[in-house]
Design an enzyme around this catalytic site. Structure first.
Site, short mmCIF file in Angstrom:
data_model
loop_
_atom_site.label_atom_id
_atom_site.label_comp_id
_atom_site.label_asym_id
_atom_site.label_seq_id
_atom_site.Cartn_x
_atom_site.Cartn_y
_atom_site.Cartn_z
CG HIS A 145 0.48 23.74 9.06
ND1 HIS A 145 -0.69 23.89 9.76
CD2 HIS A 145 0.92 22.49 9.32
CE1 HIS A 145 -0.94 22.78 10.43
NE2 HIS A 145 0.03 21.90 10.18
CD GLU A 166 -2.36 26.03 14.17
OE1 GLU A 166 -2.16 24.82 14.34
OE2 GLU A 166 -1.95 26.92 14.94
CB CYS A 187 -1.72 23.15 21.95
SG CYS A 187 -1.19 21.59 21.27
CG ASN A 204 1.79 17.00 16.50
OD1 ASN A 204 2.06 15.99 17.14
ND2 ASN A 204 0.75 17.04 15.67
FE1 SF4 Z 1 -5.51 21.16 19.24
FE2 SF4 Z 1 -4.23 18.85 19.15
FE3 SF4 Z 1 -3.60 20.79 17.41
FE4 SF4 Z 1 -2.96 20.98 19.99
S1 SF4 Z 1 -2.18 19.46 18.52
S2 SF4 Z 1 -3.89 22.59 18.74
S3 SF4 Z 1 -4.74 20.03 21.01
S4 SF4 Z 1 -5.55 19.68 17.53
#
Ligand code: SF4
Length: 312
Positions: free
Chosen positions: A124, A126, A194, A224
């Site tokens: 991923h 990130e 988050c 997500n």
């Molecule tokens: Fe930031 Fe949105 Fe990713 Fe959460 S889901 S870390 S608020 S970009």
């Protein structure tokens, strides 16, 4: 048919900021702009910007020297930043501040000689960015079984961090195993998963039990969004992750009296509304929006936008 429309759903503050940042960059500098990776993991959003002339790249070698370059909401490693500088790219950093928080924690723990366990999904964007902050110090784990194969000892300094968009329940299982195996393990005072991930999962888990079918708007590569779909399945409901109304299949709703609709943090409201409209038109659905939690989070645009505009 009744449609339960989960709230909160869809865009989070980080996605809003990244999209606004790219919109603003186009306004100030024209659309000859490059973005490293997808600005956010959503096909609809990426298509819109591509149609405006923005180029998305997976390697900075594809970006002409001196061009304007945006780093996406998922963040990048220091190596990528250095590569951008070496090509004299004018970089605008649209990394979500909550991702930056995890980067800073990785740097801090590495400086304090901790072995860092990062809980996240291999490959991923990130995770690649976070691991790049301290590659010698970070070990990636995805499952409790991965924890079993770690070879640290009770005397080792160990800290854990997590990707921001994990399933709270699954991450919890990995954390429990880590704490059992390494009671000395430390973690940041505030969770890395988050607020937006937490709230969207909370809404789906509270509402899915009252629905016969769960529809999540979002792209397949959106972490997500995928977690929301999996949550619906885990609650025992047929759950589908779709990019838009065009992917809905009539047979999914054959015996459905109640349909839960939600959206991942990178999915725009327009695709939600198109989906709801289709259910209204095709199944005469009544729509009830259910607010589980209010959100009031905003992030400022990156300062590079202003600095670059002043320099032009
Ligand atoms: Fe930031 Fe949105 Fe990713 Fe959460 S889901 S870390 S608020 S970009």
């Amino acid at each position: 048919m009744k449609v339960l429309l989960a709230n909160p759903r869809g865009f989070c503050a980080g996605v809003n900021m990244a999209i606004e940042c790219l919109d603003e960059a186009i306004l100030r500098f024209g659309s000859n702009i490059y973005v490293y990776h997808e600005i956010v993991h959503n096909q609809h959003v990426v298509n819109r910007f591509q149609n405006q002339g923005v180029t998305f790249v997976n390697s900075l070698d594809e970006v002409p020297i001196g061009s304007i370059l945006l780093f996406s909401a998922h963040g990048v490693s220091p190596e990528v930043r250095a590569h951008a500088r070496s090509r004299k790219l004018k970089a605008i950093d649209a990394t979500c501040p909550l991702v930056t928080k995890v980067h800073l924690e990785a740097i801090r723990y590495a400086q304090q000689n901790y072995n860092i366990i990062l809980i996240g999904h291999e490959g991923h964007d990130e995770v690649i960015g976070t691991m790049g902050e301290a590659p010698q110090s970070i070990t990636l784990v995805e499952t409790p079984e991965d924890v079993d194969s770690l070879s640290f000892t009770p005397d080792d300094k160990i800290a854990y961090l997590t990707q921001t968009t994990l399933s709270i329940e699954e991450a919890g299982r990995v954390i429990d195993r880590l704490k059992t195996r390494f009671p000395q393990i430390v973690s940041p005072p505030k969770d890395d998963i988050c607020y937006a991930t937490t709230n969207r999962q909370e809404a789906v888990s509270k509402l899915a039990a009252n629905a016969d079918v769960v529809i999540i708007l979002g792209s397949q590569n959106s972490s997500n969004s995928k977690r929301l779909m999996e949550l619906g399945s885990a609650i025992g409901r047929p759950a589908y992750l779709v990019d838009g109304a065009h992917e809905l299949q009539t047979e999914w709703f054959a015996n459905a009296k109640t349909v839960l609709v939600s959206a991942g943090a990178s999915a725009p409201e327009i695709v939600v509304q198109e989906c709801v409209d289709l259910l209204r038109n095709q199944f005469n659905a009544e729509v009830e929006e259910v607010v589980i939690r209010e959100e009031h989070v905003n992030f400022p645009l990156p300062k590079e936008l202003r600095v670059l505009a002043n320099a032009q």
